[in-house]
Design a protein around this motif. Structure first.
Motif, PDB file in Angstrom:
ATOM      1  N   UNK A  35       0.768  -1.281   0.113  1.00  0.00           N
ATOM      2  CA  UNK A  35       0.119  -0.051   0.028  1.00  0.00           C
ATOM      3  C   UNK A  35       0.785   1.353   0.183  1.00  0.00           C
ATOM      4  N   UNK A  36       0.657   1.963  -1.056  1.00  0.00           N
ATOM      5  CA  UNK A  36       1.497   3.215  -1.183  1.00  0.00           C
ATOM      6  C   UNK A  36       0.447   4.626  -0.751  1.00  0.00           C
ATOM      7  N   UNK A  37       0.683   5.502  -0.103  1.00  0.00           N
ATOM      8  CA  UNK A  37      -0.095   6.611   0.549  1.00  0.00           C
ATOM      9  C   UNK A  37       0.572   7.878  -0.257  1.00  0.00           C
ATOM     10  N   UNK A  38      -0.465   8.606  -0.742  1.00  0.00           N
ATOM     11  CA  UNK A  38      -0.477  10.144  -1.422  1.00  0.00           C
ATOM     12  C   UNK A  38      -1.180  10.941  -0.488  1.00  0.00           C
ATOM     13  N   UNK A  39      -0.347  11.650   0.134  1.00  0.00           N
ATOM     14  CA  UNK A  39      -1.295  12.511   1.147  1.00  0.00           C
ATOM     15  C   UNK A  39      -0.517  14.032   1.431  1.00  0.00           C
ATOM     16  N   UNK A  40      -1.269  14.877   1.993  1.00  0.00           N
ATOM     17  CA  UNK A  40      -0.765  16.176   2.114  1.00  0.00           C
ATOM     18  C   UNK A  40       0.412  16.217   3.125  1.00  0.00           C
ATOM     19  N   UNK A  41       1.254  17.218   3.289  1.00  0.00           N
ATOM     20  CA  UNK A  41       2.323  17.434   4.143  1.00  0.00           C
ATOM     21  C   UNK A  41       1.698  18.178   5.338  1.00  0.00           C
ATOM     22  N   UNK A  42       2.273  17.991   6.538  1.00  0.00           N
ATOM     23  CA  UNK A  42       1.955  18.826   7.699  1.00  0.00           C
ATOM     24  C   UNK A  42       3.326  19.278   8.443  1.00  0.00           C
ATOM     25  N   UNK A  43       3.232  20.507   9.068  1.00  0.00           N
ATOM     26  CA  UNK A  43       4.403  20.830   9.781  1.00  0.00           C
ATOM     27  C   UNK A  43       5.191  19.918  10.667  1.00  0.00           C
ATOM     28  N   UNK A  44       6.548  19.674  10.418  1.00  0.00           N
ATOM     29  CA  UNK A  44       7.280  18.605  11.189  1.00  0.00           C
ATOM     30  C   UNK A  44       6.963  17.366  11.044  1.00  0.00           C
ATOM     31  N   UNK A  45       6.469  16.916   9.693  1.00  0.00           N
ATOM     32  CA  UNK A  45       6.107  15.726   9.669  1.00  0.00           C
ATOM     33  C   UNK A  45       7.156  14.730   8.970  1.00  0.00           C
ATOM     34  N   UNK A  46       7.732  13.761  10.041  1.00  0.00           N
ATOM     35  CA  UNK A  46       8.793  12.938   9.361  1.00  0.00           C
ATOM     36  C   UNK A  46       8.383  12.200   8.240  1.00  0.00           C
ATOM     37  N   UNK A  47       9.674  11.873   7.564  1.00  0.00           N
ATOM     38  CA  UNK A  47       9.319  10.899   6.344  1.00  0.00           C
ATOM     39  C   UNK A  47       9.007   9.485   6.890  1.00  0.00           C
ATOM     40  N   UNK A  48       8.093   9.049   5.956  1.00  0.00           N
ATOM     41  CA  UNK A  48       7.599   7.646   6.120  1.00  0.00           C
ATOM     42  C   UNK A  48       8.059   6.758   4.928  1.00  0.00           C
ATOM     43  N   UNK A  49       8.170   5.624   5.066  1.00  0.00           N
ATOM     44  CA  UNK A  49       8.417   4.541   4.114  1.00  0.00           C
ATOM     45  C   UNK A  49       6.792   4.402   2.987  1.00  0.00           C
ATOM     46  N   UNK A  50       6.963   4.409   1.811  1.00  0.00           N
ATOM     47  CA  UNK A  50       5.990   4.467   1.034  1.00  0.00           C
ATOM     48  C   UNK A  50       4.708   5.346   1.385  1.00  0.00           C
ATOM     49  N   UNK A  51       5.034   6.613   1.832  1.00  0.00           N
ATOM     50  CA  UNK A  51       4.294   7.615   1.906  1.00  0.00           C
ATOM     51  C   UNK A  51       4.804   8.641   1.262  1.00  0.00           C
ATOM     52  N   UNK A  52       4.077   9.287   0.171  1.00  0.00           N
ATOM     53  CA  UNK A  52       4.433  10.443  -0.719  1.00  0.00           C
ATOM     54  C   UNK A  52       3.864  11.702  -0.414  1.00  0.00           C
ATOM     55  N   UNK A  53       4.449  12.579   0.195  1.00  0.00           N
ATOM     56  CA  UNK A  53       3.527  13.766   0.702  1.00  0.00           C
ATOM     57  C   UNK A  53       3.877  15.020  -0.340  1.00  0.00           C
ATOM     58  N   UNK A  54       2.818  15.567  -0.708  1.00  0.00           N
ATOM     59  CA  UNK A  54       2.735  16.842  -1.485  1.00  0.00           C
ATOM     60  C   UNK A  54       2.927  18.016  -0.271  1.00  0.00           C
ATOM     61  N   UNK A  55       3.574  19.092  -1.159  1.00  0.00           N
ATOM     62  CA  UNK A  55       3.500  20.340  -0.560  1.00  0.00           C
ATOM     63  C   UNK A  55       2.276  21.030  -0.391  1.00  0.00           C
ATOM     64  N   UNK A  56       2.106  21.377   0.920  1.00  0.00           N
ATOM     65  CA  UNK A  56       0.757  21.605   1.486  1.00  0.00           C
ATOM     66  C   UNK A  56       0.582  23.255   2.019  1.00  0.00           C
ATOM     67  N   UNK A  57      -0.430  23.751   2.079  1.00  0.00           N
ATOM     68  CA  UNK A  57      -0.774  25.061   2.793  1.00  0.00           C
ATOM     69  C   UNK A  57      -1.606  24.919   3.783  1.00  0.00           C
ATOM     70  N   UNK A  58      -1.617  25.579   4.903  1.00  0.00           N
ATOM     71  CA  UNK A  58      -2.611  25.618   5.887  1.00  0.00           C
ATOM     72  C   UNK A  58      -3.998  25.844   5.559  1.00  0.00           C
TER      73      UNK A  58
END
Length: 386
Positions: A35-58
């Motif tokens: 399972x691969x996750x494509x999700x928003x990013x959040x402040x101070x969010x650490x990198x995770x395996x198989x999780x792709x974070x998008x640049x995000x705004x509050x």
């Protein structure tokens, strides 16, 4: 199976959608699926395996919520390299639309879970609800009709979608619970942590503190309960944009001294709260399933909830608790009936545990995999996208 989850919310944000994603991806991975996750990013969010974070705004209207910018220079390479078998989107908006676009490009089946009654959340939108409500309903219907399969968390939501004009196949797959984990917990933890004396009745709510949860109604019912049981406590577990208004409302109603706001708690402490309470109260009218109802029932708590779609798919009136009309007096009266009858609480709590076993993570994941296998065997791959 290689599955891509595209979602507009993910941890560290807390919500029913995030909880559903966590439970399903955990169970799917335990069974050997990727399972691969494509999700928003959040402040101070650490990198995770198989999780792709998008640049995000509050988000302007929700604290701690971010909005993904659905663009990334590395996304194309990443998605193609994964060799996905299926795309499963958990929102029809920002990243859900990204997932739908990639399903179309790669000729993959597209599954959409209708987690939220989006038209009931238009108070978070920066334009007039009377305009946005029908627009949102139309958009969700159109998005659903471009999917190979729509997943509804409950039978009542499946009926709603079809009544709204969704022509794509709709199947019911509730979000499951970790039943065994909810059997544990320390019954005395809640009283010790928040200074609640032994023998004082404890009512519990778990969930976001938000307008759509109908919590001012719940406070009014609590005011009625206190007139008959003046030592009673209401513990509200969770956080959200309505917290400060609820604090003010509680003060105006004269119930602040009997009300406990815990904030967000880790899952083991939430389990402690379930084990330490006497009764679970729920007033939301916008649920697609009501996952916290199932969690409370798994812990052996009888439930009093306002009649609404999603709620009635889980709670059987007179069996595991009571279903109330949307009337303060009715909810209060049914809560008082249970508070004053320990044997009835015990009987309903036992039936609640039994009912909750129908919603285990294992059973619900079986249903999700059956849905995946159904669309994978179809010859058409997103042919409706056009």
């Amino acid at each position: 199976m290689r599955i891509g989850f595209f979602t507009d919310s993910y941890h560290p944000y807390t919500s029913g959608v995030v909880r559903s994603l966590e439970i399903f991806q955990e169970e799917l991975r335990c069974r050997g699926h990727q399972v691969y996750i494509f999700a928003p990013n959040y402040p101070d969010c650490p990198p995770e395996e198989d999780v792709f974070r998008f640049f995000s705004i509050p988000a302007v209207t929700q604290k701690n919520f971010t909005l993904a910018v659905p663009l990334s220079p590395t996304l194309s390479r990443r998605v193609k390299s994964l060799e996905l078998d299926i795309v499963h989107v958990h929102s029809p908006f920002l990243l859900g639309s990204v997932g739908a676009r990639w399903a179309r490009r790669l000729g993959l089946p597209l599954v959409f879970t209708y987690h939220t009654r989006y038209e009931e959340y238009v108070h978070y939108f920066p334009f007039f609800p009377q305009v946005s409500r029908p627009v949102v309903r139309y958009y969700v219907r159109d998005f659903s009709n471009r999917c190979n399969l729509v997943v509804a968390p409950s039978g009542s939501m499946a009926e709603k979608l079809q009544g709204d004009g969704v022509r794509s196949p709709v199947t019911v797959v509730p979000t499951g619970i970790r039943y065994a984990r909810l059997q544990g917990g320390e019954p005395g933890w809640l009283r010790h942590r928040y200074g609640i004396p032994e023998g004082v009745p404890v009512l519990l709510y778990v969930g976001r503190l938000a307008r759509e949860k109908n919590l001012e109604f719940l406070l009014e019912a609590f005011q009625q309960i206190l007139r008959q049981e003046p030592e009673c406590r209401l513990v509200m577990v969770g956080s959200g944009p309505a917290r400060e208004e609820l604090v003010r409302r509680a003060a105006r109603l004269g119930v602040a001294g009997r009300l406990v706001f815990t904030g967000v708690l880790p899952p083991p402490e939430v389990a402690n709260c379930y084990q330490g309470a006497d009764l679970f109260l729920f007033a939301s009218l916008t649920e697609t399933q009501g996952l916290v109802l199932v969690e409370a029932m798994a812990a052996g708590l009888p439930v009093v909830a306002v009649q609404a779609g999603g709620v009635t798919d889980v709670l059987q009136d007179g069996r595991q608790g009571f279903i109330s009309q949307e009337k303060v007096q009715d909810l209060a009266a049914k809560a008082l009936l249970l508070l004053r009858d320990p044997e009835l609480r015990r009987q309903m709590g036992a039936r609640a545990r039994e009912r909750a076993q129908e919603f285990t993570a294992e059973r619900c994941t079986d249903r999700l995999l059956a849905a995946y296998n159904l669309v994978l065997t179809q010859e058409t791959r997103f042919s409706r996208a056009g």
